[in-house]
Motif scaffolding. Structure first.
Motif, PDB file in Angstrom:
ATOM      1  N   THR A   7      40.842  46.993  29.207  1.00 52.44           N
ATOM      2  CA  THR A   7      41.789  46.053  28.588  1.00 52.44           C
ATOM      3  C   THR A   7      41.372  44.641  29.003  1.00 52.44           C
ATOM      4  N   GLY A   8      41.510  43.698  28.084  1.00 46.84           N
ATOM      5  CA  GLY A   8      41.156  42.308  28.414  1.00 46.84           C
ATOM      6  C   GLY A   8      39.660  42.077  28.526  1.00 46.84           C
ATOM      7  N   GLY A   9      38.881  42.892  27.806  1.00 48.30           N
ATOM      8  CA  GLY A   9      37.421  42.797  27.901  1.00 48.30           C
ATOM      9  C   GLY A   9      36.804  41.634  27.136  1.00 48.30           C
ATOM     10  N   LEU A  36      42.980  39.044  22.087  1.00 51.43           N
ATOM     11  CA  LEU A  36      42.340  37.768  21.720  1.00 51.43           C
ATOM     12  C   LEU A  36      43.370  36.635  21.744  1.00 51.43           C
ATOM     13  N   THR A  37      43.982  36.452  22.906  1.00 53.02           N
ATOM     14  CA  THR A  37      44.836  35.278  23.114  1.00 53.02           C
ATOM     15  C   THR A  37      43.920  34.059  23.200  1.00 53.02           C
ATOM     16  N   TYR A  38      44.465  32.901  23.551  1.00 57.44           N
ATOM     17  CA  TYR A  38      43.626  31.698  23.685  1.00 57.44           C
ATOM     18  C   TYR A  38      42.479  31.948  24.664  1.00 57.44           C
ATOM     19  N   ALA A  39      42.687  32.870  25.634  1.00 58.08           N
ATOM     20  CA  ALA A  39      41.693  33.071  26.709  1.00 58.08           C
ATOM     21  C   ALA A  39      40.649  34.122  26.358  1.00 58.08           C
ATOM     22  N   GLY A  40      40.893  34.869  25.286  1.00 56.48           N
ATOM     23  CA  GLY A  40      39.953  35.931  24.923  1.00 56.48           C
ATOM     24  C   GLY A  40      39.169  35.521  23.696  1.00 56.48           C
ATOM     25  N   ASN A  41      37.877  35.773  23.710  1.00 60.26           N
ATOM     26  CA  ASN A  41      37.067  35.325  22.583  1.00 60.26           C
ATOM     27  C   ASN A  41      35.871  36.260  22.406  1.00 60.26           C
ATOM     28  N   GLN A  58      41.226  45.051  18.448  1.00 56.48           N
ATOM     29  CA  GLN A  58      42.174  43.972  18.738  1.00 56.48           C
ATOM     30  C   GLN A  58      43.589  44.546  18.794  1.00 56.48           C
ATOM     31  N   GLY A  59      44.302  44.263  19.873  1.00 56.87           N
ATOM     32  CA  GLY A  59      45.677  44.764  19.986  1.00 56.87           C
ATOM     33  C   GLY A  59      46.323  44.274  21.263  1.00 56.87           C
ATOM     34  N   ASP A  60      47.646  44.472  21.296  1.00 59.91           N
ATOM     35  CA  ASP A  60      48.453  43.894  22.373  1.00 59.91           C
ATOM     36  C   ASP A  60      48.919  45.012  23.312  1.00 59.91           C
ATOM     37  N   ILE A  61      48.715  44.831  24.605  1.00 61.84           N
ATOM     38  CA  ILE A  61      49.148  45.876  25.548  1.00 61.84           C
ATOM     39  C   ILE A  61      50.678  45.949  25.636  1.00 61.84           C
ATOM     40  N   CYS A  62      51.375  44.970  25.059  1.00 63.61           N
ATOM     41  CA  CYS A  62      52.840  45.052  25.048  1.00 63.61           C
ATOM     42  C   CYS A  62      53.338  46.019  23.969  1.00 63.61           C
ATOM     43  N   ASP A  63      52.429  46.504  23.115  1.00 61.03           N
ATOM     44  CA  ASP A  63      52.782  47.448  22.048  1.00 61.03           C
ATOM     45  C   ASP A  63      52.453  48.874  22.541  1.00 61.03           C
ATOM     46  N   PHE A  82      42.156  44.887  32.964  1.00 56.61           N
ATOM     47  CA  PHE A  82      41.962  43.453  33.248  1.00 56.61           C
ATOM     48  C   PHE A  82      43.002  42.585  32.537  1.00 56.61           C
ATOM     49  N   ALA A  83      43.496  43.048  31.385  1.00 58.21           N
ATOM     50  CA  ALA A  83      44.277  42.154  30.504  1.00 58.21           C
ATOM     51  C   ALA A  83      45.441  41.530  31.260  1.00 58.21           C
ATOM     52  N   ALA A  84      45.532  40.227  31.184  1.00 58.93           N
ATOM     53  CA  ALA A  84      46.619  39.507  31.855  1.00 58.93           C
ATOM     54  C   ALA A  84      46.634  38.073  31.372  1.00 58.93           C
ATOM     55  N   ILE A 131      43.047  45.676  38.088  1.00 62.30           N
ATOM     56  CA  ILE A 131      42.393  44.474  38.617  1.00 62.30           C
ATOM     57  C   ILE A 131      43.470  43.482  39.052  1.00 62.30           C
ATOM     58  N   SER A 132      43.472  43.154  40.337  1.00 64.57           N
ATOM     59  CA  SER A 132      44.468  42.190  40.792  1.00 64.57           C
ATOM     60  C   SER A 132      43.836  41.066  41.613  1.00 64.57           C
ATOM     61  N   THR A 133      44.685  40.295  42.228  1.00 62.85           N
ATOM     62  CA  THR A 133      44.275  39.015  42.799  1.00 62.85           C
ATOM     63  C   THR A 133      44.723  38.874  44.248  1.00 62.85           C
ATOM     64  N   CYS A 186      41.127  40.629  44.209  1.00 61.03           N
ATOM     65  CA  CYS A 186      39.938  39.780  44.358  1.00 61.03           C
ATOM     66  C   CYS A 186      40.319  38.300  44.465  1.00 61.03           C
ATOM     67  N   SER A 187      39.438  37.558  45.102  1.00 63.18           N
ATOM     68  CA  SER A 187      39.637  36.110  45.237  1.00 63.18           C
ATOM     69  C   SER A 187      39.202  35.390  43.957  1.00 63.18           C
ATOM     70  N   ASN A 188      39.211  34.070  43.973  1.00 63.53           N
ATOM     71  CA  ASN A 188      38.848  33.258  42.786  1.00 63.53           C
ATOM     72  C   ASN A 188      37.438  33.569  42.303  1.00 63.53           C
TER      73      ASN A 188
HETATM   74  P1  NAD Z   1      41.199  35.630  31.269  1.00 67.79           P
HETATM   75  O1  NAD Z   1      42.448  34.835  31.090  1.00 67.79           O
HETATM   76  O2  NAD Z   1      39.882  34.957  31.116  1.00 67.79           O
HETATM   77  O3  NAD Z   1      41.189  36.871  30.268  1.00 67.79           O
HETATM   78  C1  NAD Z   1      42.328  37.648  30.035  1.00 67.79           C
HETATM   79  C2  NAD Z   1      42.048  38.525  28.815  1.00 67.79           C
HETATM   80  O4  NAD Z   1      43.207  39.341  28.582  1.00 67.79           O
HETATM   81  C3  NAD Z   1      41.800  37.720  27.522  1.00 67.79           C
HETATM   82  O5  NAD Z   1      40.699  38.247  26.842  1.00 67.79           O
HETATM   83  C4  NAD Z   1      43.080  37.901  26.731  1.00 67.79           C
HETATM   84  O6  NAD Z   1      42.878  37.850  25.327  1.00 67.79           O
HETATM   85  C5  NAD Z   1      43.517  39.294  27.188  1.00 67.79           C
HETATM   86  N1  NAD Z   1      44.963  39.473  27.045  1.00 67.79           N
HETATM   87  C6  NAD Z   1      45.952  38.629  27.462  1.00 67.79           C
HETATM   88  N2  NAD Z   1      47.142  39.119  27.107  1.00 67.79           N
HETATM   89  C7  NAD Z   1      46.912  40.289  26.463  1.00 67.79           C
HETATM   90  C8  NAD Z   1      47.756  41.269  25.871  1.00 67.79           C
HETATM   91  N3  NAD Z   1      49.099  41.123  25.859  1.00 67.79           N
HETATM   92  N4  NAD Z   1      47.191  42.362  25.325  1.00 67.79           N
HETATM   93  C9  NAD Z   1      45.847  42.528  25.329  1.00 67.79           C
HETATM   94  N5  NAD Z   1      44.997  41.623  25.867  1.00 67.79           N
HETATM   95  C10 NAD Z   1      45.533  40.524  26.421  1.00 67.79           C
HETATM   96  O7  NAD Z   1      41.358  36.292  32.692  1.00 67.79           O
HETATM   97  P2  NAD Z   1      40.238  36.623  33.785  1.00 67.79           P
HETATM   98  O8  NAD Z   1      40.032  35.436  34.627  1.00 67.79           O
HETATM   99  O9  NAD Z   1      39.106  37.297  33.128  1.00 67.79           O
HETATM  100  O10 NAD Z   1      41.048  37.687  34.666  1.00 67.79           O
HETATM  101  C11 NAD Z   1      40.993  39.088  34.347  1.00 67.79           C
HETATM  102  C12 NAD Z   1      41.849  39.849  35.354  1.00 67.79           C
HETATM  103  O11 NAD Z   1      41.374  39.576  36.667  1.00 67.79           O
HETATM  104  C13 NAD Z   1      43.325  39.440  35.343  1.00 67.79           C
HETATM  105  O12 NAD Z   1      44.089  40.586  35.551  1.00 67.79           O
HETATM  106  C14 NAD Z   1      43.456  38.495  36.539  1.00 67.79           C
HETATM  107  O13 NAD Z   1      44.753  38.524  37.075  1.00 67.79           O
HETATM  108  C15 NAD Z   1      42.432  39.105  37.486  1.00 67.79           C
HETATM  109  N6  NAD Z   1      41.829  38.186  38.463  1.00 67.79           N
HETATM  110  C16 NAD Z   1      41.266  37.007  38.034  1.00 67.79           C
HETATM  111  C17 NAD Z   1      40.656  36.177  38.968  1.00 67.79           C
HETATM  112  C18 NAD Z   1      39.994  34.886  38.540  1.00 67.79           C
HETATM  113  O14 NAD Z   1      39.586  34.104  39.404  1.00 67.79           O
HETATM  114  N7  NAD Z   1      39.822  34.614  37.262  1.00 67.79           N
HETATM  115  C19 NAD Z   1      40.619  36.538  40.314  1.00 67.79           C
HETATM  116  C20 NAD Z   1      41.203  37.761  40.704  1.00 67.79           C
HETATM  117  C21 NAD Z   1      41.800  38.575  39.763  1.00 67.79           C
END
Ligand code: NAD
Ligand code: TYD
Length: 357
Positions: A7-9, A36-41, A58-63, A82-84, A131-133, A186-188
């Motif tokens: 998810t969130g690939g 594919l929110t603003y952050a997914g491309n 393409q789809g929403d994990i809230c569904d 990963f999706a978040a 995947i968490s932080t 994971c860290s930043n």
């Molecule tokens: P990102 O914001 O770049 O990507 C998130 C992806 O999730 C996007 O492609 C977006 O379209 C998709 N998404 C968002 N809402 C969705 C939904 N409702 N349904 C389906 N897809 C959805 O995030 P990232 O930086 O790649 O982070 C990925 C994961 O790693 C997250 O869970 C984040 O909490 C975790 N994380 C990130 C970091 C970091 O530094 N970036 C560090 C530790 C953990």
């Protein structure tokens, strides 16, 4: 692992992970589910070969029914979640989507995984990896020891609170229902394809455009930074060798302040793309982020000792590679920043910083 749902690939880390898995697991079927929110491309994956063992949906994990059907249709045995919503500043301006995606969405993915797993004849071969932080652990003082896997949760932003809630749900499914889970905190991360709202790509792009380099507050906040490829390697290892029900901390074992990071980027740019004056002259301190966590630090002894992982990139070589990547991928940058209301976000976050409070 045979049929893997990511998810969130299409986001930053997810797209790097899809690429990593395709390279390192030649027999897997990979299904990438992303809203594919603003952050997914999909541009983040445009270099992928057109191969049968990779499918994008393409789809929403809230569904819930959509997620459930996807797991059934593709006979998923491994979910890597990963999706978040991932940006702290956006969670301050608008927390609602963080609650929906990070908490309700994770609950849906877990429940769908549980449905599939409980009906499966091959229960031992199933895995839900979350995947968490490090941000779930809260903020450290300068003399505090680094976070370990048993540090109590103390999230302080809507983003970290929603991620903490999702971690608790994932653990609850392990203890209550026996769902085979693992979690990594994971860290930043930094590296190729990071959306330029986060510190490192934002500073690179602003510098290249001769814009101010906004440093929140005194810039002495400390983060632990990990090159994204190292994160992908650690996740892969936890999938292969991690113990069910366990959490693993992942980090880069460095402790720079934000201002040090910004200065490092400026130095690389001075060398690789010299401008008329040093890029550091563009640094500007701006009003601080509300509730800004002062310091994160990760103790990664567990993953080192139990699984034999440690980061391959130093901060200096990872950051240099990242600056080089952004310099040689200006087409990607232009495309990403011309879409998704990117300019609106910059105006909202940087022009009205004091109003956010
Ligand atoms: P990102 O914001 O770049 O990507 C998130 C992806 O999730 C996007 O492609 C977006 O379209 C998709 N998404 C968002 N809402 C969705 C939904 N409702 N349904 C389906 N897809 C959805 O995030 P990232 O930086 O790649 O982070 C990925 C994961 O790693 C997250 O869970 C984040 O909490 C975790 N994380 C990130 C970091 C970091 O530094 N970036 C560090 C530790 C953990
Ligand atoms: P960020 O990349 O947003 O990640 P996180 O908030 O998840 O750690 O920010 C990293 C650090 O950089 C954080 O302390 C906030 C700071 N920061 C700035 O100083 N200026 C900026 O413009 C941004 C986006 C972040």
């Amino acid at each position: 692992m045979k049929n893997v749902l990511i998810t969130g690939g299409a986001g930053f880390i997810g797209s790097n992970f899809v690429r990593y898995l395709l390279r390192n697991e030649p027999d897997l079927q990979i299904i990438n589910l992303d809203a594919l929110t603003y952050a997914g491309n999909l541009e983040n994956l445009s270099d992928l070969p057109n191969i049968e063992r990779y499918t994008f949906i393409q789809g929403d994990i809230c569904d819930f029914s959509f997620v459930k059907q996807t797991l059934e249709k593709y006979q998923i045995d491994t979910v890597i979640h990963f999706a978040a919503e991932s940006h702290v500043d956006r969670s301050i301006v608008g927390p609602a989507s963080f609650i929906q995606t990070n908490i309700v969405g994770t609950f849906n993915v877990l429940q769908a995984a549980y449905n599939t797993w409980s009906k499966s004849e091959n229960k031992n071969n199933f895995r839900f990896h979350h995947i968490s932080t490090d941000e779930v652990f809260g903020s450290l003082f300068s003399t505090d020891p680094a976070f370990t896997e048993i540090t109590p949760y103390d999230p302080r932003s809507p983003y970290s609170a929603s991620k903490a809630a999702s971690d608790h749900l994932v653990r609850a499914y392990y203890h209550t229902y026996g769902l085979p889970i693992t979690i990594t905190n994971c860290s930043n991360n930094y590296g190729p394809y990071q959306f330029p709202e986060k510190l490192i790509p934002l500073i690179i792009l602003n510098a290249l455009q001769g814009k101010h380099l906004p440093v929140y507050g005194d810039g002495k906040q400390v983060r632990d930074w990990l090159y994204v490829e190292d994160h992908c390697e650690a996740i892969h290892l936890v999938l292969k060798k991690g113990k069910l029900g366990e959490t693993y901390n992942i980090g880069g074992e460095n402790q720079p302040t934000n201002i040090e990071i910004v200065n490092m980027i400026c130095k690389f740019l001075d060398e690789l793309k010299p401008a008329s004056s040093p890029y550091a002259s563009l640094i500007e301190h701006v009003p601080d982020r509300p509730g800004h966590d002062r310091r994160y630090a990760m103790n990664i002894d567990k993953i080192k000792n139990e699984l034999g992982w440690s980061p391959k990139h130093t901060l200096a070589n990872g950051l240099r590679e990242t600056v080089e990547w952004y310099l040689s991928n200006i087409d990607w940058v232009n495309l990403i920043t011309s879409q998704n209301n990117y300019q609106n976000w910059l105006n909202k976050n940087y022009q009205n910083r004091e109003e956010i409070k």
